[in-house]
Motif scaffolding. Structure first.
Motif, short mmCIF file in Angstrom:
data_model
loop_
_atom_site.label_atom_id
_atom_site.label_comp_id
_atom_site.label_asym_id
_atom_site.label_seq_id
_atom_site.Cartn_x
_atom_site.Cartn_y
_atom_site.Cartn_z
N SER A 73 66.78 36.31 49.97
CA SER A 73 67.79 35.03 49.80
C SER A 73 67.38 34.03 50.77
CB SER A 73 69.25 35.57 50.06
OG SER A 73 70.08 34.56 49.72
N LYS A 74 67.68 32.96 50.48
CA LYS A 74 67.43 31.59 51.33
C LYS A 74 68.83 31.43 51.86
CE LYS A 74 63.16 30.18 49.26
NZ LYS A 74 62.37 29.11 48.81
N CYS A 75 69.84 31.91 51.52
CA CYS A 75 71.29 31.80 52.26
C CYS A 75 71.27 31.29 53.50
CB CYS A 75 72.06 32.94 51.77
SG CYS A 75 73.68 32.79 52.90
N SER A 76 71.82 30.03 54.07
CA SER A 76 71.65 29.58 55.35
C SER A 76 72.49 30.73 56.16
CB SER A 76 72.50 28.19 55.19
OG SER A 76 73.75 28.50 54.77
N TYR A 77 73.38 31.26 55.91
CA TYR A 77 74.11 32.18 56.58
C TYR A 77 73.06 33.34 57.25
CZ TYR A 77 77.24 35.73 58.68
OH TYR A 77 77.91 36.37 59.62
N LEU A 78 72.33 33.93 56.27
CA LEU A 78 71.48 34.99 56.32
C LEU A 78 70.22 34.34 57.42
CD1 LEU A 78 71.29 37.07 53.04
CD2 LEU A 78 72.35 37.87 55.24
N MET A 79 69.65 32.98 56.85
CA MET A 79 68.92 32.52 57.61
C MET A 79 69.16 32.57 59.11
SD MET A 79 66.33 32.35 55.51
CE MET A 79 65.04 31.46 56.51
N THR A 80 70.34 32.62 59.30
CA THR A 80 70.94 32.11 60.68
C THR A 80 71.13 33.54 61.60
OG1 THR A 80 71.65 30.00 60.40
CG2 THR A 80 72.38 31.00 62.43
N HIS A 81 72.03 34.17 60.68
CA HIS A 81 72.50 35.60 61.07
C HIS A 81 71.91 36.84 60.67
CE1 HIS A 81 75.77 32.41 61.75
NE2 HIS A 81 75.66 32.85 62.87
N GLY A 82 70.80 36.68 59.86
CA GLY A 82 70.39 37.83 59.24
C GLY A 82 69.82 39.24 60.09
N THR A 83 69.63 38.81 61.41
CA THR A 83 69.49 40.01 62.38
C THR A 83 70.60 40.89 62.82
OG1 THR A 83 69.29 38.71 64.19
CG2 THR A 83 67.31 39.04 63.12
N LYS A 84 71.99 40.35 62.24
CA LYS A 84 73.12 40.89 62.61
C LYS A 84 73.83 41.25 61.36
CE LYS A 84 73.40 37.64 66.54
NZ LYS A 84 74.19 36.79 67.29
N VAL A 85 73.27 41.55 60.44
CA VAL A 85 74.08 42.19 59.24
C VAL A 85 74.50 43.31 59.43
CG1 VAL A 85 72.65 40.84 57.41
CG2 VAL A 85 71.86 42.93 58.14
N GLU A 86 75.79 43.73 58.79
CA GLU A 86 76.40 44.86 58.94
C GLU A 86 76.19 46.03 57.66
OE1 GLU A 86 78.02 45.99 61.55
OE2 GLU A 86 78.20 44.09 62.78
N PRO A 87 76.25 47.21 57.77
CA PRO A 87 76.32 48.23 56.81
C PRO A 87 77.51 47.65 55.54
CG PRO A 87 77.47 49.07 58.45
CD PRO A 87 76.58 47.91 59.06
N THR A 88 76.85 47.67 54.22
CA THR A 88 77.65 47.31 53.17
C THR A 88 77.72 48.33 52.17
OG1 THR A 88 77.33 44.94 53.91
CG2 THR A 88 78.06 45.39 51.47
N VAL A 89 78.81 48.62 51.44
CA VAL A 89 78.72 49.33 50.45
C VAL A 89 79.51 48.76 49.12
CG1 VAL A 89 80.86 50.65 51.39
CG2 VAL A 89 79.44 51.78 49.67
N MET A 90 79.00 49.02 47.98
CA MET A 90 79.76 48.48 46.71
C MET A 90 80.34 49.69 45.87
SD MET A 90 78.25 45.74 44.04
CE MET A 90 77.00 46.81 43.66
N THR A 91 81.49 49.57 45.47
CA THR A 91 82.03 50.41 44.26
C THR A 91 82.40 49.84 43.07
OG1 THR A 91 82.72 51.89 46.20
CG2 THR A 91 83.62 52.21 43.76
N LEU A 92 81.69 50.30 42.18
CA LEU A 92 81.82 49.50 40.76
C LEU A 92 82.98 50.54 39.93
CD1 LEU A 92 78.52 48.47 40.00
CD2 LEU A 92 80.30 47.28 41.00
N THR A 93 83.96 50.21 39.15
CA THR A 93 84.43 50.68 38.20
C THR A 93 84.74 50.00 36.97
OG1 THR A 93 85.78 51.43 40.21
CG2 THR A 93 86.97 51.59 38.00
N HIS A 94 84.35 50.58 36.02
CA HIS A 94 84.42 50.06 34.37
C HIS A 94 85.88 50.08 34.23
CE1 HIS A 94 82.71 49.83 30.20
NE2 HIS A 94 83.11 48.66 30.56
N SER A 95 86.48 48.99 34.34
CA SER A 95 88.22 49.14 34.07
C SER A 95 88.48 48.64 32.92
CB SER A 95 88.72 47.86 35.35
OG SER A 95 88.12 46.66 35.21
#
Length: 220
Positions: A73-95
């Protein structure tokens, strides 16, 4: 809400300037410029529309837990803080037949947060929409590739800007060739190595207390 960070995306506007010349007639008189037809404008095509969805995507099989391993991504937040990203988990539910419920857990300032969203299914299999507070703030989503059991590559577009994400069912079993393939696909979108942000594959959040749940249904 205090403690909640948001991505900011810029809008790029191109402006074209057409210059008209004049020609001299015999005797020094200046002829009037002949009217010229402007070429017809090409219909605008969003980058996401050029991304083919995986064939015959089974939304039911997409349900379950996915760990975020890499983002392009070229997201400005990641460009600035990309070295400090935190573990992320996504859960999908076909509701329901028309929606996919999404729970994303990540850590900010040493505190686990959960963001609740809903993706609307579109008539095109493998393409979804995350509603924004206004239609122009919608996020268009394409499930580009997946085998349901080990990996999924997803494309997100908001305000004309593309982000790619590589998810895995487990943090341990994703092969090196698949990581390389993600990098190659990102390169085709103009997202080379400088725009790749690997995410930690450890210390993911578990249960989150209700005071740190952000409910973005239907939008926020």
């Amino acid at each position: 809400m205090a403690g909640v960070w948001r991505f900011m995306l810029a809008v790029v506007v191109l402006m074209c300037l057409c210059l008209w010349g004049s020609t001299e007639a015999v005797g020094g008189a200046v002829s009037r410029p002949k009217p010229q037809k402007r070429p017809p404008k090409k219909p605008k095509v969003d980058p996401i529309e050029l991304i083919p969805a995986a064939q015959n995507v089974d939304i039911q099989q997409m349900a379950g837990t996915w760990y975020l391993l890499n983002t392009a991504s070229k997201c400005s937040y990641l460009m600035t803080h990309g070295t400090k990203v935190e573990p992320t988990v996504m859960t999908l539910t076909h509701s329901s037949a028309q929606t996919l419920s999404v729970s994303t857990k990540t850590r900010h300032n040493h505190q686990c947060w959960e963001i609740l969203q809903v993706y609307d299914l579109t008539p095109t299999t493998g393409k979804l929409t995350l509603q924004g507070t206004r239609p122009e703030l919608n996020t268009e989503i394409v499930i580009g590739e997946t085998d349901y059991n080990s990996y999924a590559i997803m494309y997100y577009q908001k305000l004309g800007k593309m982000t790619m994400k590589l998810y895995a069912r487990s943090v341990d079993n994703l092969s090196e060739p698949m990581l390389t393939k993600f990098e190659q696909l990102a390169e085709k979108q103009g997202l080379g190595l400088a725009y790749l942000f690997p995410f930690p594959n450890y210390s993911h959040c578990g249960d989150v207390d209700k005071d740190h749940v952000i409910n973005c249904v239907p939008a926020c």
